[in-house]
Design an enzyme around this catalytic site. Sequence first.
Site, PDB file in Angstrom:
ATOM      1  N   ASP A  33     -11.983   3.886  -7.067  1.00 29.39           N
ATOM      2  CA  ASP A  33     -10.795   4.056  -6.226  1.00 29.39           C
ATOM      3  C   ASP A  33      -9.837   5.086  -6.806  1.00 29.39           C
ATOM      4  O   ASP A  33      -9.096   4.797  -7.752  1.00 29.39           O
ATOM      5  CB  ASP A  33     -10.084   2.690  -6.102  1.00 29.39           C
ATOM      6  CG  ASP A  33      -8.805   2.780  -5.297  1.00 29.39           C
ATOM      7  OD1 ASP A  33      -7.928   1.916  -5.472  1.00 29.39           O
ATOM      8  OD2 ASP A  33      -8.679   3.732  -4.500  1.00 29.39           O
TER       9      ASP A  33
HETATM   10  C1  LIG Z   1      -3.943   2.385   4.139  1.00 35.82           C
HETATM   11  S1  LIG Z   1      -4.352   1.831   2.560  1.00 35.82           S
HETATM   12  C2  LIG Z   1      -5.562   0.709   2.877  1.00 35.82           C
HETATM   13  C3  LIG Z   1      -6.695   0.785   1.895  1.00 35.82           C
HETATM   14  N1  LIG Z   1      -7.692  -0.165   2.296  1.00 35.82           N
HETATM   15  C4  LIG Z   1      -8.693   0.206   3.084  1.00 35.82           C
HETATM   16  O1  LIG Z   1      -8.864   1.315   3.510  1.00 35.82           O
HETATM   17  C5  LIG Z   1      -9.714  -0.922   3.330  1.00 35.82           C
HETATM   18  C6  LIG Z   1     -10.776  -0.839   2.232  1.00 35.82           C
HETATM   19  C7  LIG Z   1     -11.736  -1.979   2.306  1.00 35.82           C
HETATM   20  C8  LIG Z   1     -13.038  -1.737   2.683  1.00 35.82           C
HETATM   21  C9  LIG Z   1     -13.980  -2.778   2.742  1.00 35.82           C
HETATM   22  C10 LIG Z   1     -13.559  -4.073   2.417  1.00 35.82           C
HETATM   23  C11 LIG Z   1     -12.234  -4.324   2.047  1.00 35.82           C
HETATM   24  C12 LIG Z   1     -11.311  -3.281   2.012  1.00 35.82           C
HETATM   25  N2  LIG Z   1     -10.321  -0.757   4.664  1.00 35.82           N
HETATM   26  C13 LIG Z   1      -9.558  -1.053   5.752  1.00 35.82           C
HETATM   27  O2  LIG Z   1      -8.381  -1.393   5.642  1.00 35.82           O
HETATM   28  N3  LIG Z   1     -10.177  -0.969   6.967  1.00 35.82           N
HETATM   29  C14 LIG Z   1      -9.441  -1.350   8.179  1.00 35.82           C
HETATM   30  C15 LIG Z   1      -9.619  -0.294   9.213  1.00 35.82           C
HETATM   31  O3  LIG Z   1     -11.012  -0.099   9.417  1.00 35.82           O
HETATM   32  C16 LIG Z   1     -11.645   0.398   8.250  1.00 35.82           C
HETATM   33  C17 LIG Z   1     -11.581  -0.622   7.141  1.00 35.82           C
HETATM   34  C18 LIG Z   1      -6.277   0.404   0.470  1.00 35.82           C
HETATM   35  O4  LIG Z   1      -5.530  -0.509   0.273  1.00 35.82           O
HETATM   36  N4  LIG Z   1      -6.996   1.068  -0.480  1.00 35.82           N
HETATM   37  C19 LIG Z   1      -6.875   0.659  -1.877  1.00 35.82           C
HETATM   38  C20 LIG Z   1      -8.248   0.314  -2.455  1.00 35.82           C
HETATM   39  C21 LIG Z   1      -8.932  -0.806  -1.688  1.00 35.82           C
HETATM   40  C22 LIG Z   1     -10.401  -0.910  -2.113  1.00 35.82           C
HETATM   41  C23 LIG Z   1     -11.134  -2.071  -1.441  1.00 35.82           C
HETATM   42  C24 LIG Z   1     -10.402  -3.352  -1.673  1.00 35.82           C
HETATM   43  C25 LIG Z   1      -8.946  -3.289  -1.229  1.00 35.82           C
HETATM   44  C26 LIG Z   1      -8.227  -2.136  -1.905  1.00 35.82           C
HETATM   45  C27 LIG Z   1      -6.229   1.791  -2.678  1.00 35.82           C
HETATM   46  O5  LIG Z   1      -6.961   3.013  -2.488  1.00 35.82           O
HETATM   47  C28 LIG Z   1      -4.780   1.926  -2.290  1.00 35.82           C
HETATM   48  O6  LIG Z   1      -4.052   0.975  -2.292  1.00 35.82           O
HETATM   49  O7  LIG Z   1      -4.403   3.133  -1.919  1.00 35.82           O
HETATM   50  C29 LIG Z   1      -3.006   3.275  -1.601  1.00 35.82           C
HETATM   51  C30 LIG Z   1      -2.426   4.390  -2.432  1.00 35.82           C
HETATM   52  C31 LIG Z   1      -2.911   3.549  -0.127  1.00 35.82           C
END
Ligand SMILES: CSC[C@H](NC(=O)[C@H](Cc1ccccc1)NC(=O)N1CCOCC1)C(=O)N[C@@H](CC1CCCCC1)[C@@H](O)C(=O)OC(C)C
Length: 327
Positions: A33
């Site tokens: 990430d």
């Molecule tokens: C708008 S920011 C949202 C972003 N999350 C995402 O993009 C998550 C990732 C995920 C995939 C599979 C299973 C679980 C979670 N996907 C998501 O929200 N989705 C909803 C819309 O359809 C696509 C999938 C996020 O929080 N990214 C984190 C890392 C992420 C990795 C997977 C577990 C959860 C945390 C990180 O990159 C972050 O916080 O970035 C900030 C700077 C925005």
Amino acid sequence: NDGSVTASPEDAYDSEYLCPVSIDGQTLALDFDTGSADLWVFSTSLPSSEQKGHTLFDPSKSTNWKALSGYKWNITYGDGSGASGTVGTDVVTVGGTSVSGQAVEIATKVSSAFVSDTANDGLLGLAFSSINTVTPKAQHTFFDTAKSSLSSPVFTADLKHRQLPGTYDFGTIDSSKYTGTITYIDVDTANGFWEFTGSGYAVGSGSFVSSSIDAIADTGTTLIYVPDAVVTAYYKQVSGASYDSSQGGYTFPCSATLPNLTLGIGSYHAVVPGQYINYSPASGSKCFGGVQSDSGIGFSIYGDVFLKSQFVIFDGSSTPRLGFAAK
Ligand SMILES: CSC[C@H](NC(=O)[C@H](Cc1ccccc1)NC(=O)N1CCOCC1)C(=O)N[C@@H](CC1CCCCC1)[C@@H](O)C(=O)OC(C)C
């Protein structure tokens, strides 16, 4: 000590990419990430109800484990998920790159989204160490720890579309993985992200619109989140597209033909193929868009839907920069 590791899509929609990481011989599947800077793992210290389905790191089985007593971590991600726990150091190996004394954050609590995402055994943060959450002293990311032992202080992302494994490389830029030239852009590290200013956008064969877009390159975010002007211009070209509040984003008939989205990086025009923007079925015959609004986030996010269309260089030299090339 250069290394290369496969990045395998977790599901049919490439929602995240998981990589095998070994901690003193115990191999877990971690989500690399570039939007965060903590390396944390599911562990035997979690309540058993939260352990189910995951591969767990067991520090008691590691001969090189050194607990950092009194050290803690607590992280919340953009999607509201989070985790927290304790800290130690150990030998961490990613492909051919092995480092000792790497901070490994042991989860003692994880949010429900992590419990149910059973393919994901934790995260390996590749943002800047300035945003590592460990107290009383912030710890280095795997990349920062490895940097001095790499041929050059870089890592690259070559993520693939729909179920194909890609790679993260550490220490080298593999010229067989891209075509044409690499365009580099300056990175502003003030917020701890790989943050840059995009130069504009074009929809399909339309003319390029110059506009400064404050964006981060984030391998941990699934979709592309851009300003409303871009989103509106894009979906205007998709018949039947509309914002569906029940789905929390733009949807369109799955039969729609989606135009390419071009995003400017300096003078380079990065083209995201339209089919990458049909992210997944939403409900009925509607599909969910891979381009959504960044309103409320504070900056744009060029996530996996964008990154998998490019070969991306994360250059951690004394003047950090991002490089992009077609492939
Ligand atoms: C708008 S920011 C949202 C972003 N999350 C995402 O993009 C998550 C990732 C995920 C995939 C599979 C299973 C679980 C979670 N996907 C998501 O929200 N989705 C909803 C819309 O359809 C696509 C999938 C996020 O929080 N990214 C984190 C890392 C992420 C990795 C997977 C577990 C959860 C945390 C990180 O990159 C972050 O916080 O970035 C900030 C700077 C925005």
